[in-house]
Design an enzyme around this catalytic site. Sequence first.
Site, PDB file in Angstrom:
ATOM      1  N   SER A   1       0.833  -1.202   0.000  1.00  0.00           N
ATOM      2  CA  SER A   1       0.000   0.000   0.000  1.00  0.00           C
ATOM      3  C   SER A   1       0.875   1.263   0.000  1.00  0.00           C
ATOM      4  O   SER A   1       1.668   1.465  -0.914  1.00  0.00           O
ATOM      5  CB  SER A   1      -0.965  -0.031   1.185  1.00  0.00           C
ATOM      6  OG  SER A   1      -1.984   0.932   1.049  1.00  0.00           O
TER       7      SER A   1
ATOM      8  N   ASP B   1      -9.587  -4.660  -5.288  1.00  0.00           N
ATOM      9  CA  ASP B   1      -8.932  -3.511  -4.666  1.00  0.00           C
ATOM     10  C   ASP B   1      -9.176  -2.257  -5.507  1.00  0.00           C
ATOM     11  O   ASP B   1      -8.979  -2.270  -6.730  1.00  0.00           O
ATOM     12  CB  ASP B   1      -7.438  -3.794  -4.565  1.00  0.00           C
ATOM     13  CG  ASP B   1      -6.657  -2.717  -3.832  1.00  0.00           C
ATOM     14  OD1 ASP B   1      -7.292  -1.772  -3.309  1.00  0.00           O
ATOM     15  OD2 ASP B   1      -5.419  -2.824  -3.790  1.00  0.00           O
TER      16      ASP B   1
END
Length: 319
Positions: A164, A263
């Site tokens: 991330s 995602d």
Amino acid sequence: MENNTKEIERECLPVIKLYKDKTVERLYISSPIVPPSTEVVPGVSCKDITISTTVSARLYLPNLRDNNNQKLPIFIYYHGGYFCFESAFSTLFHTYISSLASEAKALVISVEYRLAPEHVLPAAYEDSWEALQWVASHSTREKTDDAWLENHGDFDRVYIGGDSCGANIVHNMLLRASVENLAGDVKILGALLSHPYFWGSKTIKSESSDDHEQRMPYKIWYFSYPNASGGIDNPMINPWIDGAPSLSLLACSKLLVCVSEKDELRDRGLKYVECVQQSKWKGEIEVIEIQGEDHCFFLFNPDTDKARSLVKRFADFIK
């Protein structure tokens, strides 16, 4: 509980608020901090070290199987959490890195950088670079801060990785390493970007324009880096914006990029791969897409077959 008596300076709902008295209310609770322990994965030793007044790390050393002179790949890891949450010392990352160190047979340095909003960006980038330089400095034999690095680190096999926002940090470390030498002229062999956090003002592919500015990746950047030049189109978060450094400069020879089908950052991760391929970068790039899963699923559900399989693929890349 929300405090109605204090004035808010800025907020990123529904996860975090900064009050004008500089106190911070985190509505999203990070996983608990845990001490270094061998209980998660037997045979993996770990310890906490201080790099500087602002940077620390947790080191992981797998079982050397009675070969005390064995040299291991070095893997420097930057945790995720939108620059505002989590820790190298949290349960979430202690569990994951213990497993990865064991599977990859690598010496892992999990970096604890400063979080926003107490320390707005670029503090996390500066801390991450300082940690990378600290590791590299042990290659010269003039540095004796850590015996594990000195005795077991193979400085011809240095990898960096993150998930991330940690993957975003990895990208920015690769660009910085293209213009600033690492101590001992150490080179980064490979980089792992898992579910990388990139964003921009314009939608791409499946992203909806209806609520683009209300999406968490958009809001949290301004919260973490309120003075960023170009805002959400700063090259650090939007690496293909006009004027951004060329991706051909990425200072490694191997890249592994992982995305997941569900995602919201998926399309940005795939566009990053596409842009790297088009940039005439001379390294090797591999992309993994996990079907049916969401952002960093392997951290939150580590005992699933897909999570174990993915960690093994990460480990194989480091090996």
